[in-house]
Design a protein around this motif. Structure first.
Motif, PDB file in Angstrom:
ATOM      1  N   TYR A  71     -41.297 101.996  82.760  1.00 49.99           N
ATOM      2  CA  TYR A  71     -42.687 101.840  82.336  1.00 49.99           C
ATOM      3  C   TYR A  71     -43.243 100.497  82.781  1.00 49.99           C
ATOM      4  CZ  TYR A  71     -46.704 101.767  79.147  1.00 49.99           C
ATOM      5  OH  TYR A  71     -47.975 101.689  78.607  1.00 49.99           O
ATOM      6  N   PHE A  75     -46.134  99.159  86.213  1.00 53.03           N
ATOM      7  CA  PHE A  75     -47.328  98.319  86.127  1.00 53.03           C
ATOM      8  C   PHE A  75     -47.093  96.895  86.642  1.00 53.03           C
ATOM      9  CE2 PHE A  75     -48.080 101.789  83.206  1.00 53.03           C
ATOM     10  CZ  PHE A  75     -49.340 102.191  83.640  1.00 53.03           C
ATOM     11  N   SER A 119     -47.298  94.304  80.111  1.00 53.38           N
ATOM     12  CA  SER A 119     -46.694  95.612  80.334  1.00 53.38           C
ATOM     13  C   SER A 119     -45.236  95.660  79.888  1.00 53.38           C
ATOM     14  CB  SER A 119     -46.789  95.987  81.814  1.00 53.38           C
ATOM     15  OG  SER A 119     -45.937  95.177  82.604  1.00 53.38           O
ATOM     16  N   THR A 247     -56.977  98.264  82.098  1.00 46.49           N
ATOM     17  CA  THR A 247     -55.697  98.944  82.307  1.00 46.49           C
ATOM     18  C   THR A 247     -54.577  98.230  81.569  1.00 46.49           C
ATOM     19  OG1 THR A 247     -56.419  99.709  84.490  1.00 46.49           O
ATOM     20  CG2 THR A 247     -54.063  99.721  84.048  1.00 46.49           C
ATOM     21  N   VAL A 251     -52.215  99.738  78.633  1.00 46.63           N
ATOM     22  CA  VAL A 251     -50.761  99.790  78.851  1.00 46.63           C
ATOM     23  C   VAL A 251     -50.022  99.180  77.668  1.00 46.63           C
ATOM     24  CG1 VAL A 251     -48.912  98.806  80.257  1.00 46.63           C
ATOM     25  CG2 VAL A 251     -50.885  99.865  81.360  1.00 46.63           C
ATOM     26  N   ARG A 255     -47.633 101.262  74.663  1.00 44.31           N
ATOM     27  CA  ARG A 255     -46.270 100.932  74.244  1.00 44.31           C
ATOM     28  C   ARG A 255     -46.216 100.618  72.752  1.00 44.31           C
ATOM     29  NH1 ARG A 255     -41.477  99.282  76.862  1.00 44.31           N
ATOM     30  NH2 ARG A 255     -42.424  98.615  78.821  1.00 44.31           N
ATOM     31  N   SER A 323     -48.515 111.207  77.257  1.00 40.51           N
ATOM     32  CA  SER A 323     -48.379 109.888  77.863  1.00 40.51           C
ATOM     33  C   SER A 323     -48.611 109.961  79.372  1.00 40.51           C
ATOM     34  CB  SER A 323     -46.992 109.319  77.570  1.00 40.51           C
ATOM     35  OG  SER A 323     -46.761 108.119  78.268  1.00 40.51           O
ATOM     36  N   ASN A 324     -48.068 111.014  80.002  1.00 44.38           N
ATOM     37  CA  ASN A 324     -48.317 111.211  81.435  1.00 44.38           C
ATOM     38  C   ASN A 324     -49.809 111.289  81.720  1.00 44.38           C
ATOM     39  OD1 ASN A 324     -45.576 111.357  81.813  1.00 44.38           O
ATOM     40  ND2 ASN A 324     -45.507 113.559  82.148  1.00 44.38           N
ATOM     41  N   LEU A 327     -51.485 107.805  81.418  1.00 39.21           N
ATOM     42  CA  LEU A 327     -51.142 106.922  82.537  1.00 39.21           C
ATOM     43  C   LEU A 327     -51.751 107.418  83.846  1.00 39.21           C
ATOM     44  CD1 LEU A 327     -47.388 106.198  81.712  1.00 39.21           C
ATOM     45  CD2 LEU A 327     -49.378 104.779  81.218  1.00 39.21           C
ATOM     46  N   LEU A 330     -55.345 106.561  83.866  1.00 43.69           N
ATOM     47  CA  LEU A 330     -55.504 105.117  84.073  1.00 43.69           C
ATOM     48  C   LEU A 330     -55.452 104.763  85.554  1.00 43.69           C
ATOM     49  CD1 LEU A 330     -53.474 103.159  81.345  1.00 43.69           C
ATOM     50  CD2 LEU A 330     -55.885 102.862  81.937  1.00 43.69           C
ATOM     51  N   ILE A 473     -44.818 108.404  87.132  1.00 42.43           N
ATOM     52  CA  ILE A 473     -45.377 108.335  85.786  1.00 42.43           C
ATOM     53  C   ILE A 473     -44.464 109.025  84.777  1.00 42.43           C
ATOM     54  CG2 ILE A 473     -47.277 109.233  84.367  1.00 42.43           C
ATOM     55  CD1 ILE A 473     -49.155 108.571  86.694  1.00 42.43           C
ATOM     56  N   SER A 477     -42.922 107.441  81.369  1.00 42.58           N
ATOM     57  CA  SER A 477     -43.091 108.043  80.034  1.00 42.58           C
ATOM     58  C   SER A 477     -41.744 108.264  79.355  1.00 42.58           C
ATOM     59  CB  SER A 477     -43.850 109.368  80.129  1.00 42.58           C
ATOM     60  OG  SER A 477     -45.188 109.146  80.510  1.00 42.58           O
TER      61      SER A 477
END
Length: 482
Positions: A71, A75, A119, A247, A251, A255, A323-324, A327, A330, A473, A477
């Motif tokens: 994850y 980023f 991140s 972003t 992010v 989390r 979550s996918n 992201l 994003l 991605i 996740s």
């Protein structure tokens, strides 16, 4: 070097590069300082490559303060790439309209450093320090055009409202610590799961933390700073703020809620659903009345914050598909918005103008810029064959699958996407149908033109074939929910 510090090699490279850029700014003659943008971009490329080599790792550094996993790696690569685009796109603008280029590019690199730490953060105070470092850099960048009254006003407004949001966020963190006895994300989740967290204090702390993040992502009703700061800041800064800052905040929030707040999902899901509704509606409806291109994109970004919060409202334990979707949208939002802002940067650098009327006849004056803006706006509106359609379709589908009761919210999001198409078409109509009326031609620099071609290609390619990105991605996740 210890194992912990070795895993921070990308961040250490970035710190050294930023110091080098600041030092070279003192040594280079004025006519050579344009090279600093290329040096900054080269350093950020090295950072992205160093971060990419850590793919597949899973490590908790310094007792869980930082988490290096798929994850964070995703980023820690993406943010330097965004920084590269902004630095290269800024070259001509900075040469024409700003002073002290070394400080400008060094601050951008420092902001990227803060986003990379955000991140990877696995603890509230670490996350807060990184978030504030990012905010401080944007306070400076927003007011960087010191001889422009609008830029000065943008910086002052951002500092005042940013300080308020930081106070709210920090007070919420203190309440969470008082309720759970820890600031680590897994520790908070354990305290809630075991019933040892103080319910009232935890609930209040949770609300304040989410309010603080609401400001950072410009969600309604915490959006009041966004249009004014977007309009007043220099165009490259607005691009960086709109794409990278938002972003990074999402992010970090993702989390936090999946690792730290998931056992209390019944408390924050309705709140985020409400924020999604008002953000989508207010952002897209108010955008209809805008006459300044940066304010229009600002309200459009508020609407996109609502789409993303829609995904947050459907999060549940093990909901990797949701979550996918978050992201994926994003990344699609970042590509589309960055392309649109590169056009704004080119027009602002050449003409100094940012009103919608200043885009009349742009297809005749600068065909590449008009095409890139049209592609970016069609993608943001969610039309087929562009990445915005694919990301919205994926996000809305997984939200309905994960939380069928939110189907009305997905319907509202689809309606608001149609509303957004109208104000995007207003700009496209001006570019392709309105007469230029003697307005000057806009000739973008070679580097910016190359970046636009690349971004347009990415927007189309990911809209048609997103599988490689989705594989990355999916790995991110899985690490998030591990």
């Amino acid at each position: 070097m210890s194992a912990d510090w070795a895993l921070l090699t990308p961040e250490l490279i970035l710190v050294g590069a930023a110091l080098a850029v600041w030092s070279l700014d003192l040594a280079l003659p004025d006519q050579r300082k344009g090279l600093l943008s290329y040096l900054a971009a080269l350093a950020l490329l090295a950072v992205a490559v160093a971060a990419a080599t850590q793919a597949g790792l899973s490590a908790h550094l310094f007792g869980g303060l930082l988490r290096i996993d798929s994850y964070s790696v995703l980023f820690r690569v993406l943010f330097p790439v965004i920084g590269i685009v902004v630095c290269l796109a800024s070259t001509d603008y900075v040469r024409r309209r700003l002073t002290h280029p070394g400080e400008y590019y060094g601050i951008i690199m420092t902001s990227v450093l803060a986003m990379m730490v955000m991140s990877a953060a696995g603890e509230l105070l670490t996350a807060y320090i990184a978030l504030e470092l990012m905010s401080f850099t944007f306070y400076v960048l927003a007011s960087y055009a010191r001889h422009d009254l609008k830029s000065n006003e943008a910086g002052v407004k951002y500092v005042l409202l940013g300080a308020l949001s930081s106070a709210v966020l920090l007070y919420g963190i203190s309440l969470l610590y008082g309720a759970t006895g820890t600031t680590t994300f897994p520790g908070i989740a354990d305290a809630v799961r075991q019933g040892s967290a103080l319910p009232t204090v935890f609930g209040l702390g949770l609300a304040l933390v989410l309010a603080g993040f609401g400001f950072k992502v410009a969600a309604v009703p915490f959006h009041m700073w966004s249009p004014d700061v977007y309009e007043g800041a220099p165009a490259p800064v607005t691009a960086f703020l709109s794409v990278a800052s938002k972003t990074a905040a999402f992010v970090l929030l993702l989390r936090l809620v999946t690792v730290g707040f998931m056992p209390a999902a019944s408390e924050w899901r309705p709140l985020l659903a409400a924020l999604a509704v008002v953000s989508m509606v207010v952002g897209n409806l108010v955008a209809l009345a805008q006459s300044n291109i940066k304010r229009l994109i600002a309200y459009s970004s508020i609407g996109h914050a609502g789409y993303l919060l829609l995904g947050f409202a459907a999060l549940a334990p093990g909901a990797t598909l949701v979550s996918n979707g978050i992201l994926f949208h994003l990344v699609g939002y970042a590509a589309s918005n960055l392309a649109a802002f590169l056009v704004v940067i080119a027009v602002a650098a050449a003409t100094g103008k940012e009103e919608l009327a200043d885009y009349d006849g742009l297809a005749e004056r600068a065909p590449l810029l008009a095409l890139a803006m049209a592609v970016a706006f069609f993608s943001s509106a969610g039309l087929p064959f562009f990445v915005g359609f694919t990301t919205k379709f994926y996000l809305f589908t997984v939200v309905v699958q994960a939380a069928p009761t939110l189907i009305w919210l997905v319907g509202l999001a689809a309606v608001m996407s149609l509303v957004s198409l109208y104000y995007y078409l207003v700009v496209i109509k001006r570019m392709y149908i309105h007469a230029a009326e003697g307005r000057e031609r806009v000739i973008p620099p070679m580097a910016l033109s190359g970046l636009l071609v690349l971004l347009v290609a990415v927007i189309v390619a990911l809209g048609i074939y997103p599988e490689p990105l989705l594989n990355f991605i999916q790995s991110a996740s899985r690490a998030l929910f591990a």
